[in-house]
Design a protein around this motif. Structure first.
Motif, short mmCIF file in Angstrom:
data_model
loop_
_atom_site.label_atom_id
_atom_site.label_comp_id
_atom_site.label_asym_id
_atom_site.label_seq_id
_atom_site.Cartn_x
_atom_site.Cartn_y
_atom_site.Cartn_z
N THR A 77 7.78 69.04 57.09
CA THR A 77 8.39 67.99 57.60
C THR A 77 8.63 66.76 56.71
O THR A 77 7.54 66.30 56.01
CB THR A 77 7.69 67.44 58.84
OG1 THR A 77 7.61 68.55 59.99
CG2 THR A 77 8.48 66.36 59.61
N LEU A 78 9.70 66.23 56.37
CA LEU A 78 9.92 65.17 55.36
C LEU A 78 10.63 63.89 56.06
O LEU A 78 11.45 64.07 56.87
CB LEU A 78 10.86 65.67 54.22
CG LEU A 78 10.68 67.01 53.39
CD1 LEU A 78 11.98 67.33 52.86
CD2 LEU A 78 9.47 66.76 52.46
N GLN A 117 16.14 71.86 59.90
CA GLN A 117 16.29 71.29 61.30
C GLN A 117 16.22 69.73 61.18
O GLN A 117 15.30 69.17 60.35
CB GLN A 117 15.15 71.69 62.26
CG GLN A 117 15.13 71.23 63.44
CD GLN A 117 14.00 71.94 64.59
OE1 GLN A 117 13.71 72.89 64.37
NE2 GLN A 117 13.53 71.05 65.51
N HIS A 118 17.01 69.07 61.87
CA HIS A 118 16.96 67.62 61.86
C HIS A 118 15.95 67.19 62.79
O HIS A 118 15.95 67.61 64.21
CB HIS A 118 18.39 67.11 62.37
CG HIS A 118 18.26 65.70 62.62
ND1 HIS A 118 18.93 65.15 63.46
CD2 HIS A 118 17.85 64.61 61.86
CE1 HIS A 118 18.99 63.66 63.44
NE2 HIS A 118 18.20 63.53 62.30
N ASN A 149 11.77 70.55 58.29
CA ASN A 149 12.37 69.38 59.26
C ASN A 149 12.71 68.19 58.44
O ASN A 149 11.81 67.56 57.75
CB ASN A 149 11.32 68.99 60.07
CG ASN A 149 10.67 70.29 60.89
OD1 ASN A 149 11.60 70.78 61.69
ND2 ASN A 149 9.54 70.53 60.67
N LEU A 150 14.06 67.53 58.58
CA LEU A 150 14.37 66.51 57.96
C LEU A 150 14.30 65.33 58.99
O LEU A 150 14.93 65.18 60.12
CB LEU A 150 15.68 66.46 57.23
CG LEU A 150 16.01 67.49 56.36
CD1 LEU A 150 17.31 67.56 55.92
CD2 LEU A 150 15.10 67.45 55.24
N ALA A 151 13.23 64.34 58.88
CA ALA A 151 13.19 63.32 59.67
C ALA A 151 13.99 62.18 59.40
O ALA A 151 13.73 61.33 58.33
CB ALA A 151 11.71 62.96 59.86
N VAL A 152 15.10 61.87 59.98
CA VAL A 152 16.12 61.31 59.69
C VAL A 152 16.66 60.31 61.11
O VAL A 152 16.98 60.80 62.06
CB VAL A 152 17.40 62.04 58.97
CG1 VAL A 152 18.48 60.82 58.71
CG2 VAL A 152 17.01 62.73 57.84
N HIS A 193 8.36 69.06 73.95
CA HIS A 193 9.55 68.36 74.10
C HIS A 193 9.97 67.41 73.15
O HIS A 193 11.06 66.72 72.90
CB HIS A 193 9.80 67.64 75.45
CG HIS A 193 10.24 68.72 76.68
ND1 HIS A 193 8.94 69.07 77.23
CD2 HIS A 193 10.94 69.05 77.27
CE1 HIS A 193 9.38 70.00 78.01
NE2 HIS A 193 10.71 69.78 78.45
N LEU A 194 8.87 67.35 72.01
CA LEU A 194 9.11 66.50 70.86
C LEU A 194 10.14 67.32 69.85
O LEU A 194 10.68 68.34 70.21
CB LEU A 194 7.85 66.44 70.00
CG LEU A 194 6.56 65.84 70.62
CD1 LEU A 194 5.37 65.93 69.94
CD2 LEU A 194 7.08 64.25 70.85
N TYR A 195 10.73 66.39 68.82
CA TYR A 195 11.55 67.00 67.92
C TYR A 195 11.27 68.28 67.25
O TYR A 195 11.96 69.20 66.95
CB TYR A 195 11.91 66.02 66.89
CG TYR A 195 12.41 64.57 67.16
CD1 TYR A 195 13.32 64.67 68.43
CD2 TYR A 195 12.23 63.53 66.79
CE1 TYR A 195 13.72 63.33 68.89
CE2 TYR A 195 12.74 62.47 67.09
CZ TYR A 195 13.36 62.07 68.18
OH TYR A 195 13.68 60.80 68.63
#
Length: 258
Positions: A77-78, A117-118, A149-152, A193-195
């Motif tokens: 996760t970034l 994944q966003h 995972n792209l944390a944007v 239910h989190l991203y």
């Protein structure tokens, strides 16, 4: 040490030694990364625009993902763009950063194996960035390799709020009562239910640039994570820095709250 340095025979020998010290069973399944210090990097080198730092950071991210994949990490996760960044950054600087992140998503989607994944609020993003992230997800759905995972447009507290809202909405659709909702609300149901629902929580969180704080990143998922802080600015991160983090992680006695 600047980007591109540290590729001589001694560096390669040391890298090989570090790899031999890491066994398959000691590799974290999920690594989270805050690649911090891109702006400082650009300013220290005298660039007239911090966009040079963001581009160098994006190139380093692709390198970093390759290191993770080679070592057997399954999820990464970034942290790329926070909700606070969207509100507080200079508009011209933010526009450049958005373009760089959109191109990064497109580049990652070209991987034949990685899944993208966003993680974040799409409604906060520009149309181009939202489209790039959505297209990367669609193009890589079903890929069985490294899950990225792209944390944007991301905020850890907002993620928890969104998870609870999803739980309430689903419960309401089923016609459940408030009493039933309160009784059935558990840490596990929120986590689902989190991203990043359905993925393991990060075993290891790495942050570059010497900063030692979470900055609203994975505040729920990192409850039992190990943390490793690297002095190098984001674009200067080397593979040996990453391997040291993994070696350090492998030596720790994870107590999970005790």
């Amino acid at each position: 040490m600047r980007q591109g340095e540290g590729r001589g025979p001694l560096y390669r020998l040391y890298s090989s030694r570090l790899r031999r010290q890491i066994t398959a069973g000691s590799v974290p399944e999920h690594v989270a990364m805050v690649i911090d210090g891109n702006r400082r990097w650009a300013r220290q080198l005298g660039y007239d625009s911090v966009a040079h730092g963001y581009r160098a950071g994006a190139a380093k991210i692709i390198e970093f993902l390759g290191w993770c994949d080679a070592l057997g990490v399954k999820h990464v996760t970034l942290y790329l763009l926070s909700n606070d960044n969207l509100r507080k950054r200079d508009s011209a600087e933010l526009a450049e950063l958005i373009d760089i992140i959109a191109q990064l998503a497109r580049d990652l989607a070209d991987s034949p194996d990685w899944r993208v994944q966003h993680a974040g609020r799409t409604e906060l993003l520009t149309e181009d960035l939202a489209d790039a992230l959505g297209d990367a997800e669609r193009r890589t759905t079903g890929h069985g390799g490294l899950h990225v995972n792209l944390a944007v447009g991301y905020g850890g507290r907002h993620e928890i709020v969104d998870a609870v809202r999803r739980i309430i909405a689903a419960h309401s659709e089923r016609g459940g009562t408030l009493e039933e909702l309160a009784e059935n609300l558990t840490p596990e149901s929120i986590g689902e239910h989190l991203y990043t629902g359905g993925q393991p929580d990060p075993d290891l969180v790495i942050r570059t640039s010497g900063e030692q704080r979470l900055s609203d990143f994975l505040v729920w998922q990192s409850a039992h994570s190990e943390f490793y802080f690297v002095e190098a600015l984001g674009p200067d991160l080397r593979e040996v820095d990453f391997l040291r983090a993994i070696r350090d992680y492998a030596k720790r006695d994870r107590r999970f709250g005790s």
